[in-house]
Design a protein around this motif. Structure first.
Motif, short mmCIF file in Angstrom:
data_model
loop_
_atom_site.label_atom_id
_atom_site.label_comp_id
_atom_site.label_asym_id
_atom_site.label_seq_id
_atom_site.Cartn_x
_atom_site.Cartn_y
_atom_site.Cartn_z
N LYS A 5 36.21 24.01 39.73
CA LYS A 5 37.63 23.82 39.46
C LYS A 5 38.29 24.94 38.68
O LYS A 5 39.47 24.97 38.79
N ASP A 6 37.53 25.89 37.85
CA ASP A 6 38.03 26.94 37.28
C ASP A 6 38.61 27.94 38.07
O ASP A 6 39.21 28.88 37.67
N LEU A 7 38.47 27.73 39.55
CA LEU A 7 38.92 28.70 40.37
C LEU A 7 40.23 28.42 41.06
O LEU A 7 40.68 28.71 42.03
N ILE A 8 40.82 27.25 40.52
CA ILE A 8 42.09 26.86 41.11
C ILE A 8 43.12 27.93 40.72
O ILE A 8 43.33 28.45 39.77
N LEU A 9 44.02 28.32 41.64
CA LEU A 9 44.74 29.30 41.50
C LEU A 9 45.90 28.78 40.66
O LEU A 9 46.51 27.74 40.95
N LYS A 10 46.24 29.56 39.85
CA LYS A 10 47.26 29.15 38.52
C LYS A 10 48.79 29.59 38.71
O LYS A 10 49.30 28.56 38.23
N THR A 11 48.96 30.41 39.55
CA THR A 11 50.54 30.41 39.69
C THR A 11 50.85 30.40 41.16
O THR A 11 50.06 30.47 42.02
N GLU A 12 52.40 30.17 41.28
CA GLU A 12 52.80 30.23 42.93
C GLU A 12 52.41 31.59 43.46
O GLU A 12 52.12 31.66 44.66
N THR A 13 52.52 32.69 42.71
CA THR A 13 52.24 33.88 43.32
C THR A 13 50.82 33.93 43.73
O THR A 13 50.54 34.43 44.95
N ASP A 14 49.95 33.60 42.95
CA ASP A 14 48.38 33.38 43.24
C ASP A 14 48.31 32.68 44.68
O ASP A 14 47.67 33.05 45.37
N ILE A 15 48.89 31.51 44.74
CA ILE A 15 48.95 30.63 46.05
C ILE A 15 49.46 31.47 47.11
O ILE A 15 48.62 31.49 47.95
N LYS A 16 50.42 32.07 46.88
CA LYS A 16 51.17 32.86 48.20
C LYS A 16 50.11 33.74 48.77
O LYS A 16 50.00 34.04 49.68
N SER A 85 48.87 43.21 51.33
CA SER A 85 47.69 43.80 51.14
C SER A 85 47.74 44.62 49.64
O SER A 85 46.68 45.03 49.33
N GLU A 86 48.91 44.80 49.21
CA GLU A 86 49.16 45.33 48.09
C GLU A 86 48.51 44.27 46.71
O GLU A 86 48.38 44.80 45.72
N LEU A 87 48.82 43.01 47.13
CA LEU A 87 48.34 42.04 46.16
C LEU A 87 47.14 41.46 46.17
O LEU A 87 46.44 40.73 45.30
N TYR A 88 46.37 41.75 47.06
CA TYR A 88 45.02 41.01 47.28
C TYR A 88 44.11 41.22 46.05
O TYR A 88 43.46 40.42 45.60
N ASP A 89 44.14 42.60 45.31
CA ASP A 89 43.18 42.60 44.39
C ASP A 89 43.66 41.82 43.18
O ASP A 89 42.81 41.86 42.16
N THR A 90 44.88 41.21 43.31
CA THR A 90 45.22 40.22 41.97
C THR A 90 44.52 38.93 41.93
O THR A 90 44.22 38.33 41.00
N ILE A 91 43.81 38.79 43.00
CA ILE A 91 42.95 37.47 43.23
C ILE A 91 41.51 38.03 42.80
O ILE A 91 41.14 39.01 43.36
N ASP A 92 40.91 37.06 41.91
CA ASP A 92 39.31 37.22 41.67
C ASP A 92 38.52 37.79 42.75
O ASP A 92 38.74 37.04 43.72
N LYS A 93 37.93 38.89 42.79
CA LYS A 93 36.97 39.49 43.80
C LYS A 93 35.94 38.36 44.46
O LYS A 93 35.75 38.19 45.53
N GLY A 94 35.30 37.85 43.31
CA GLY A 94 34.41 36.76 43.86
C GLY A 94 34.91 35.64 44.48
O GLY A 94 34.55 35.12 45.71
N PHE A 95 36.24 34.99 44.04
CA PHE A 95 36.96 34.05 44.84
C PHE A 95 37.23 34.52 46.30
O PHE A 95 37.44 33.73 47.08
#
Length: 184
Positions: A5-16, A85-95
């Motif tokens: 559950k700690d892998l839930i995306l926190k912000t709307e930007t993360d989700i997008k 493609s510019e934002l992919y790295d903002t998501i945890d690599k393992g996730f």
């Protein structure tokens, strides 16, 4: 398999960004319910936010939506691909890796908007270069060449690719990434 559950995306930007990442990696339109199933598998969270984010991505031109037989299909646009493609790295690599593993089963070369080709070229030294290509609406997806010693072997490779492009594509992806998920 449910994720922590700690892998839930926190912000709307993360989700997008996550939604764009999935659709970009799958490479063809996905039905709304399938997107939610992939999200649930990877985040253990389904909320109204995902529906809102999909709608917002369509409104901003990052995704396209097509309705067919009462189902909504979403696909990434060129604009969506460029921005995401510019934002992919903002998501945890393992996730991202775990999400990609679940999305791999949906990758296909034979779906609409994709084309494949194979050609054989004889070299001066009487060897044969087999070139295998795949394209989607954004351009080249794969181009691989291999040189073999006989025309018969070259023809076999060409026929195999033309009859089973998925297997060859997944094998190439496995070979260059080392991810067993591509061949599973």
């Amino acid at each position: 398999m449910k994720r922590r559950k700690d892998l839930i995306l926190k912000t709307e930007t993360d989700i997008k960004v996550f939604l764009l990442f999935l659709l970009d990696n799958i490479g063809y339109p996905l039905e709304y319910e399938m997107i939610l199933a992939i999200v649930e598998e990877n985040t253990d969270d389904i909320s109204f936010d995902y529906t809102q984010c999909l709608a917002s991505l369509v409104e901003t031109g990052h995704l396209e939506i097509d309705d067919l037989d009462g189902d909504s299909y979403f696909s990434i646009t060129k604009k969506g691909r460029m921005v995401a493609s510019e934002l992919y790295d903002t998501i945890d690599k393992g996730f991202r890796e775990r999400s990609l593993r679940s999305a791999i089963q949906y990758i296909s070369l034979t779906d609409s908007g994709r084309s494949i080709g194979a050609s054989i070229t004889e070299t001066e030294s009487k060897r044969f270069i087999v070139t295998l290509e795949a394209n989607d609406r954004f351009g080249e997806v794969m181009k691989v060449s291999v040189t073999v010693n006989s025309r018969e072997e070259a023809e076999t490779i060409k026929r195999n690719y033309e009859s089973k492009p998925e297997g060859v594509y997944r094998g190439v992806l496995f070979s260059v990434t080392g991810r067993l998920d591509y061949i599973g």
